[in-house]
Design an enzyme around this catalytic site. Structure first.
Site, PDB file in Angstrom:
ATOM      1  CD  GLU A 187      -3.108  -1.118   2.236  1.00  0.00           C
ATOM      2  OE1 GLU A 187      -2.711  -0.477   3.250  1.00  0.00           O
ATOM      3  OE2 GLU A 187      -3.961  -1.542   2.093  1.00  0.00           O
ATOM      4  CD  GLU A 202      -4.565  -5.880   2.639  1.00  0.00           C
ATOM      5  OE1 GLU A 202      -5.194  -5.092   3.246  1.00  0.00           O
ATOM      6  OE2 GLU A 202      -3.243  -6.004   2.935  1.00  0.00           O
TER       7      GLU A 202
END
Ligand SMILES: *[C@@H]1O[C@H](CO)[C@@H](O)[C@H](O)[C@H]1NC(C)=O
Ligand SMILES: *[C@@H]1O[C@H](CO)[C@@H](O)[C@H](O)[C@H]1NC(C)=O
Ligand SMILES: *[C@@H]1O[C@H](CO)[C@@H](O)[C@H](O)[C@H]1NC(C)=O
Ligand SMILES: *[C@@H]1O[C@H](CO)[C@@H](O)[C@H](O)[C@H]1NC(C)=O
Ligand SMILES: *[C@@H]1O[C@H](CO)[C@@H](O)[C@H](O)[C@H]1NC(C)=O
Ligand SMILES: *[C@@H]1O[C@H](CO)[C@@H](O)[C@H](O)[C@H]1NC(C)=O
Ligand SMILES: *[C@@H]1O[C@H](CO)[C@@H](O)[C@H](O)[C@H]1NC(C)=O
Length: 656
Positions: A178, A258
């Site tokens: 991320e 995710e």
């Protein structure tokens, strides 16, 4: 019998030439495995959050749920706790974990870092990086990059033989994590990582990134040469989320790396729950798009010892990382598990409750045990030093100075710059005074005579793992004042509590000199120990259990030297800690050590901890009575294959 047919003998030989390849096909918007289109449904399990003893069990349950693959992070600080000291043994044996996954028939998606977030201390980055105070983590900062290069030079060569094309289970490797959510937006950094990963893993393996499903996040997170994937939660607009991925990858497989099956917790906040129906519905939509998906988490596990991270404003995560995932922290199949896969027939075994009573004793306070806990003695410094400056990265440090004046009246001890990271237990001449806490309690009143010891035991409660505040220094990171005066001339004791616990702290500690029945509402940080004998000869003992702390406040517990983690029933929502059975023994007594930091129940009620059959990670300070939940009962009927045992600890020696 079929093996005798010549055609069957020949087929595998022929296929061998074509097997073991994995890549991306931009024409079919899909992955290709062994030359065929391939779509995966994967689940996250972090080997660092499950004892090695249970790896096989958890992997099997994931396989039985119908998963093709597992996804795991590699926490750098777990494997390189001190500079150049690498540990891949026991619970840290990553290669063995990969081998077990392969043996179970599961592919592996490896998230190699260096940064992982993961609600893990400092997002997986080692705290010793902060020895260069101005370091810009997750950027092209030359000291940071040099450390990353050295680490990857150790990790990645170990991973190479486990790549799919080399006969192992790893089909894809994630670079960073991320990154688009981080302020630095340093493409050169991502380029350096890309080069490094290619250098050690070769050109064939699929390297990828993961970012929030929006143009904003992909802007700084995606890089040419790394396949961009996204992450998003159930309940949202799946089409819109994948459109964001298409902004970076106009063709190729759709991937949600995710897909959240639950959510994380913080001490003092309500336990997070996501209904199974919501997840099942969105999962259907994702699969209907032909997309690949990883369920984060499939089993959350436990933040043993000191491994939890924290978010800002400072909110540390609890010991349990249950995550409301399909497999519970203890590996139980939950309703969610069944909602996501067909019900797997499980035999229900009645639970047995047994109680043992045994003696335990209070062994002394941290201050009384100082010689034992800090054999090298104190570091002297005019002003306070941080954990990193002391080269102690986890646990507790004791800061001692003397009161410069008589404080007959209550006198203000304060941390004007909010520099207690993260919690400090203050005593004067052994008499407890109160607690200072980052962001919450910056000032207390103390009393005491000039020249007596002012002792401040500082607890590192976990480093920030997300966002720009990763450089999370611990200890007293700014000066303390008494009235308006800066306190000086410190003696700082690095404490090796884990070492002392492992070297049988009981027999070395001192008898406390304290008076009976301390009326104060808090006590000095104190060790308690006990021995728990589990009779031999009873089948299936010991078993998994949960330990509960009725009347206790906040602290740390070790069983047979294994650091189980932090407990904090006074803040919640977690009331029980998971005890995997592999740390218990039935041949000799189990040694239990509790470090209670604030207030034990020993002077007012039973001095006991309980080993119970059901977890409770879903309470808050105001909801203690609503602790046992009907849904858990249903669950246990459905799924229990284990026998729980209830134990009790009694402290008999009240005269101390
Ligand atoms: C991994 O499993 C596959 C079968 O799925 C097998 O062919 C391969 O040899 C295994 N690799 C290792 C390293 O055990
Ligand atoms: C979901 O997003 C797509 C693309 O932005 C949009 O066309 C569609 O209307 C959205 N659906 C809902 C239910 O909001
Ligand atoms: C503190 O008070 C004691 C009397 O209780 C006195 O003897 C001593 O001089 C005082 N010390 C300081 C530093 O004021
Ligand atoms: C500290 O003591 C002073 C004076 O007795 C009092 O006004 C103040 O409220 C106290 N502060 C705390 C945090 O107890
Ligand atoms: C403490 O105060 C001194 C004097 O003002 C200053 O030089 C020093 O940097 C401060 N130390 C910390 C850790 O803030
Ligand atoms: C508990 O500690 C004693 C020493 O006090 C030791 O002999 C024993 O082996 C320990 N038990 C376990 C299970 O480690
Ligand atoms: C947790 O507690 C809340 C309120 O007490 C309840 O609504 C929720 O269903 C509970 N969650 C679980 C997983 O039991």
């Amino acid at each position: 019998a079929e093996g005798h047919s010549p055609s069957v003998i020949l087929t595998p030989l022929y296929l061998l030439l074509w097997t073991r390849s994995f890549g991306i096909d931009y024409n079919c918007d899909c992955f290709v495995k062994d030359g065929r289109p391939f779509r995966y449904i994967s689940g996250s399990i972090h080997y660092s959050r499950v004892p090695r003893y249970y790896w096989k069990d958890r992997l099997l349950k994931m396989k039985m749920a119908g998963l093709d693959a597992i996804q795991t992070y590699v926490p750098w600080n777990y494997h390189e706790p001190q500079v150049d000291m690498y540990d891949f043994s026991g619970d840290k044996d990553l290669e063995y974990f990969l081998q077990l996954a392969n043996d179970t028939g599961l592919l592996v998606i490896l998230r190699a870092g260096p940064y992982i977030c993961a609600e893990w201390d400092m997002g997986g980055l080692p705290a010793w990086l902060l020895e260069k105070k101005s370091i810009v983590l997750r950027s092209s900062d030359s000291d940071y990059l040099a450390a990353v290069e050295k680490w990857m030079g150790v990790l990645l060569p170990k991973m190479r033989p486990h790549l799919y094309q080399n006969g192992g289970p790893i089909i894809m490797v994630q670079v960073e994590n991320e990154y688009g959510s981080y302020f630095a937006c340093d493409y050169d950094y991502l380029r350096s990582l890309l080069k490094l990963f290619r250098q050690y893993l070769g050109d064939e393996v699929v390297l990828f990134t993961t970012d929030g499903a929006s143009r904003f996040h992909l802007k700084c997170g995606a890089l040419q040469g790394l396949y961009a994937t996204v992450d998003f939660a159930p309940g949202g607009n799946v089409t819109a989320a994948f459109l964001a991925q298409r902004g970076s990858e106009p063709t190729g497989p759709l991937v949600n790396s995710e897909f959240y099956t639950g959510w994380l917790d913080h001490w003092g906040h309500r336990h997070s729950v996501v209904p199974a129906q919501t997840i099942a519905k969105t999962l259907n939509e994702i699969l209907a798009c032909g997309a690949n998906v990883n369920l984060y988490m499939f089993i959350g596990g436990t933040n043993f010892a000191y491994w939890n991270g924290a978010n800002m404003p400072y909110m540390p995560q609890p010991t349990s990382y249950d995550y409301d995932a399909p497999l519970s922290e203890a590996g139980d199949l939950t309703e969610k598990y069944f909602a996501l896969r067909e019900v797997i027939g499980m035999v229900s075994v009645p639970r047995t409750y047994l109680e043992w009573v045994f003696e335990t004793s209070l062994v002394g306070t941290v201050v009384e045990a100082l010689d034992r806990l800090s054999p090298a003695g104190p570091v002297k410094s005019t002003y306070p030093l941080t954990f990193v400056q002391l080269k102690q990265y986890f646990g507790f440090v004791l800061y001692r100075t003397t009161l410069p004046k008589n404080c007959t009246e209550p006198t203000q001890l304060s941390s004007p710059l909010n520099g207690v990271h993260d919690r400090a237990y203050v005593s004067v001449d052994g008499v407890p005074q109160g607690v200072l806490e980052r962001d919450k309690s910056l000032m207390i009143n103390i009393t005491g005579k000039a020249g007596t010891n002012l002792d401040i035991l500082v607890e590192n409660m976990g480093r920030v793992n997300f966002g720009r505040y990763n450089n999370d220094f611990k200890g007293l990171v700014s000066n303390l004042t008494l009235d308006q005066d800066i306190l000086v001339e410190w003696e700082i004791y690095p404490l090796d509590i884990d070492g002392a616990v492992n070297h049988d702290i009981n027999s070395h500690l001192y008898r406390p000199k304290r008076s009976v029945g301390n009326p104060l509402s808090y006590e000095a940080p104190t060790f308690y120990t006990g021995r728990l004998s589990i009779p031999g000869g009873i089948p299936d003992l010991p078993q998994d259990t949960y330990v509960k702390f009725p009347g206790w406040t906040k602290g740390q517990i070790w069983i047979n030297g294994f650091n189980l983690g932090r407990y904090w029933p006074a803040r919640g929502p977690q009331l029980t800690l998971y005890v995997p059975r592999n740390i218990l023994v039935s041949s000799v007594p189990n040694n239990i050590t509790v470090l209670e930091l604030e207030r034990s129940p020993c002077s007012t009620q039973a001095c006991e901890i309980e080993f119970v059959d059901k977890p409770n990670i879903n309470a808050t300070t105001h909801q203690f009575t609503a602790s046992f939940l009907p849904s858990l009962k249903i669950l246990s009927k459905l799924i229990s294959t284990r026998t729980y045992v209830k134990f009790r600890l009694f402290q008999l020696d009240h005269s101390l």
